[in-house]
Design a protein around this motif. Structure first.
Motif, PDB file in Angstrom:
ATOM      1  N   SER A  63       0.131  -9.350  -5.080  1.00  0.00           N
ATOM      2  CA  SER A  63       0.839  -8.138  -4.687  1.00  0.00           C
ATOM      3  C   SER A  63       1.234  -8.274  -3.224  1.00  0.00           C
ATOM      4  CB  SER A  63      -0.039  -6.899  -4.881  1.00  0.00           C
ATOM      5  OG  SER A  63      -1.167  -6.938  -4.025  1.00  0.00           O
ATOM      6  N   LEU A  64       2.226  -7.495  -2.820  1.00  0.00           N
ATOM      7  CA  LEU A  64       2.655  -7.456  -1.435  1.00  0.00           C
ATOM      8  C   LEU A  64       2.473  -6.039  -0.920  1.00  0.00           C
ATOM      9  CD1 LEU A  64       5.960  -9.542  -1.490  1.00  0.00           C
ATOM     10  CD2 LEU A  64       3.732 -10.259  -0.658  1.00  0.00           C
ATOM     11  N   SER A  72       7.220 -18.848  -2.843  1.00  0.00           N
ATOM     12  CA  SER A  72       6.470 -17.848  -3.599  1.00  0.00           C
ATOM     13  C   SER A  72       6.739 -16.437  -3.086  1.00  0.00           C
ATOM     14  CB  SER A  72       4.968 -18.154  -3.555  1.00  0.00           C
ATOM     15  OG  SER A  72       4.485 -18.151  -2.229  1.00  0.00           O
ATOM     16  N   ILE A  73       6.865 -16.281  -1.768  1.00  0.00           N
ATOM     17  CA  ILE A  73       7.168 -14.959  -1.204  1.00  0.00           C
ATOM     18  C   ILE A  73       8.568 -14.531  -1.610  1.00  0.00           C
ATOM     19  CG2 ILE A  73       7.539 -13.679   0.930  1.00  0.00           C
ATOM     20  CD1 ILE A  73       4.588 -14.199   0.214  1.00  0.00           C
ATOM     21  N   SER A  74       9.528 -15.455  -1.554  1.00  0.00           N
ATOM     22  CA  SER A  74      10.891 -15.121  -1.956  1.00  0.00           C
ATOM     23  C   SER A  74      10.938 -14.674  -3.408  1.00  0.00           C
ATOM     24  CB  SER A  74      11.816 -16.318  -1.751  1.00  0.00           C
ATOM     25  OG  SER A  74      12.008 -16.576  -0.376  1.00  0.00           O
ATOM     26  N   LEU A  75      10.213 -15.390  -4.284  1.00  0.00           N
ATOM     27  CA  LEU A  75      10.182 -14.997  -5.684  1.00  0.00           C
ATOM     28  C   LEU A  75       9.612 -13.595  -5.852  1.00  0.00           C
ATOM     29  CD1 LEU A  75       8.982 -18.292  -7.421  1.00  0.00           C
ATOM     30  CD2 LEU A  75      11.216 -17.209  -7.648  1.00  0.00           C
ATOM     31  N   ALA A  76       8.548 -13.300  -5.109  1.00  0.00           N
ATOM     32  CA  ALA A  76       7.935 -11.978  -5.221  1.00  0.00           C
ATOM     33  C   ALA A  76       8.895 -10.879  -4.767  1.00  0.00           C
ATOM     34  CB  ALA A  76       6.644 -11.931  -4.400  1.00  0.00           C
ATOM     35  N   ALA A 100       6.411  -0.972  -7.666  1.00  0.00           N
ATOM     36  CA  ALA A 100       7.005  -2.276  -7.949  1.00  0.00           C
ATOM     37  C   ALA A 100       6.221  -3.401  -7.286  1.00  0.00           C
ATOM     38  CB  ALA A 100       8.458  -2.295  -7.485  1.00  0.00           C
ATOM     39  N   CYS A 101       5.708  -3.143  -6.084  1.00  0.00           N
ATOM     40  CA  CYS A 101       4.932  -4.156  -5.364  1.00  0.00           C
ATOM     41  C   CYS A 101       3.586  -4.415  -6.027  1.00  0.00           C
ATOM     42  CB  CYS A 101       4.711  -3.720  -3.917  1.00  0.00           C
ATOM     43  SG  CYS A 101       6.181  -3.706  -2.896  1.00  0.00           S
ATOM     44  N   PRO A 156       2.764 -10.321 -10.727  1.00  0.00           N
ATOM     45  CA  PRO A 156       3.936 -11.162 -10.475  1.00  0.00           C
ATOM     46  C   PRO A 156       4.247 -12.075 -11.646  1.00  0.00           C
ATOM     47  CG  PRO A 156       2.027 -12.130  -9.442  1.00  0.00           C
ATOM     48  CD  PRO A 156       1.562 -10.825 -10.053  1.00  0.00           C
ATOM     49  N   GLY A 157       5.474 -12.547 -11.693  1.00  0.00           N
ATOM     50  CA  GLY A 157       5.856 -13.616 -12.603  1.00  0.00           C
ATOM     51  C   GLY A 157       6.084 -14.877 -11.799  1.00  0.00           C
ATOM     52  N   THR A 158       6.570 -15.911 -12.442  1.00  0.00           N
ATOM     53  CA  THR A 158       6.839 -17.172 -11.740  1.00  0.00           C
ATOM     54  C   THR A 158       8.316 -17.547 -11.808  1.00  0.00           C
ATOM     55  OG1 THR A 158       6.293 -18.422 -13.739  1.00  0.00           O
ATOM     56  CG2 THR A 158       4.526 -18.064 -12.143  1.00  0.00           C
TER      57      THR A 158
END
Length: 251
Positions: free
Chosen positions: A13-14, A37-41, A88-89, A93-95
């Protein structure tokens, strides 16, 4: 756990920090630096908000470690928007970014990539090995900016990470493939630039005659394929006739 292309999975989560941008937009900062990974999130959070059909939501614009969200304050309250952002945060997460996969031809080194030798020396490898390293990664389009169609692609192999050039060039040719810090990019137009030039592609990133906007979009994935100068010239001729590479399906 790594995803299928070798990237670390997005964080669980972010934690957002929300700041007002005028009366009809907010800036959501995550204060986590940037990585694939951060960009994907962040892209997934943007997609969740877009798919929520939240009344009054207008759009979200992803950046390397933030998200700008426009909304109609006469329809959607700031409190409700922030609650939707936090929800949403907090989702698992997905990949996958859901973006398209592009394969872009690149002529490495020589006049097409005048900085490849310096990059290779800093990395302690040969120019050929540096080119192989650059082409070994599948990059994610984190955001667009600086110039129309200028896509920031994360994340560069560790050995190729260098700060920007001490002295920027006044003119960088369109199609130049460059690296700086943990990113790589393709210059869509001739412009000044301070990134290290390692190659060139005949594929246009921005063509107003296409009337379809930039070639890449946030969330797309990009691979580079080494070609020689003769192959690149043949592709340049095809581009002049209207050819552009076709992406693979969303992944």
């Amino acid at each position: 756990m790594p995803s299928e292309d070798g990237a670390a999975a997005p964080p669980s989560s972010l934690t957002p920090k929300v700041y007002d941008c005028g009366e009809s937009a907010v800036l959501v900062e995550f204060d986590v630096g940037y990585s694939k990974s951060i960009s994907l999130a962040i892209l997934q959070i943007s997609q969740r908000l877009h798919g929520s059909h939240l009344e009054g939501y207008v759009e979200s614009i992803p950046a390397a470690s933030s998200l700008t969200i426009s909304y109609d304050p006469l329809v959607l309250s700031r409190e409700s928007l922030v609650a939707a952002i936090e929800s949403a945060c907090a989702m698992p997460p997905g990949t996958s970014s859901g973006g398209r996969l592009w394969t872009i031809p690149c002529v490495y080194g020589g006049a097409s990539g005048p900085d490849l030798g310096d990059v290779a020396r800093e990395a302690g490898v040969s120019e050929a090995e540096a080119a192989v390293l650059h082409a070994s990664q599948t990059y994610v389009v984190s955001m667009l900016g600086f110039l129309p169609g200028f896509a920031y692609l994360v994340e560069l192999p560790e050995r190729l990470r260098l700060p920007r050039r001490a002295t920027p060039r006044p003119r960088v040719p369109a199609g130049s493939i460059a690296i700086a810090s943990g990113m790589t990019a393709i210059y869509p137009l001739e412009s000044p630039g301070g990134w290290h030039l390692i190659g060139w592609t005949p594929v246009p990133m921005w063509d107003v005659s296409r009337q379809e906007g930039p070639l890449f979009a946030p969330g797309d994935r990009v691979r580079f394929e080494a070609v020689d100068a003769q192959q690149a010239e043949a592709l340049r001729a095809r581009v002049a006739e209207g050819w552009v590479p076709a992406p693979e399906a969303a992944i």
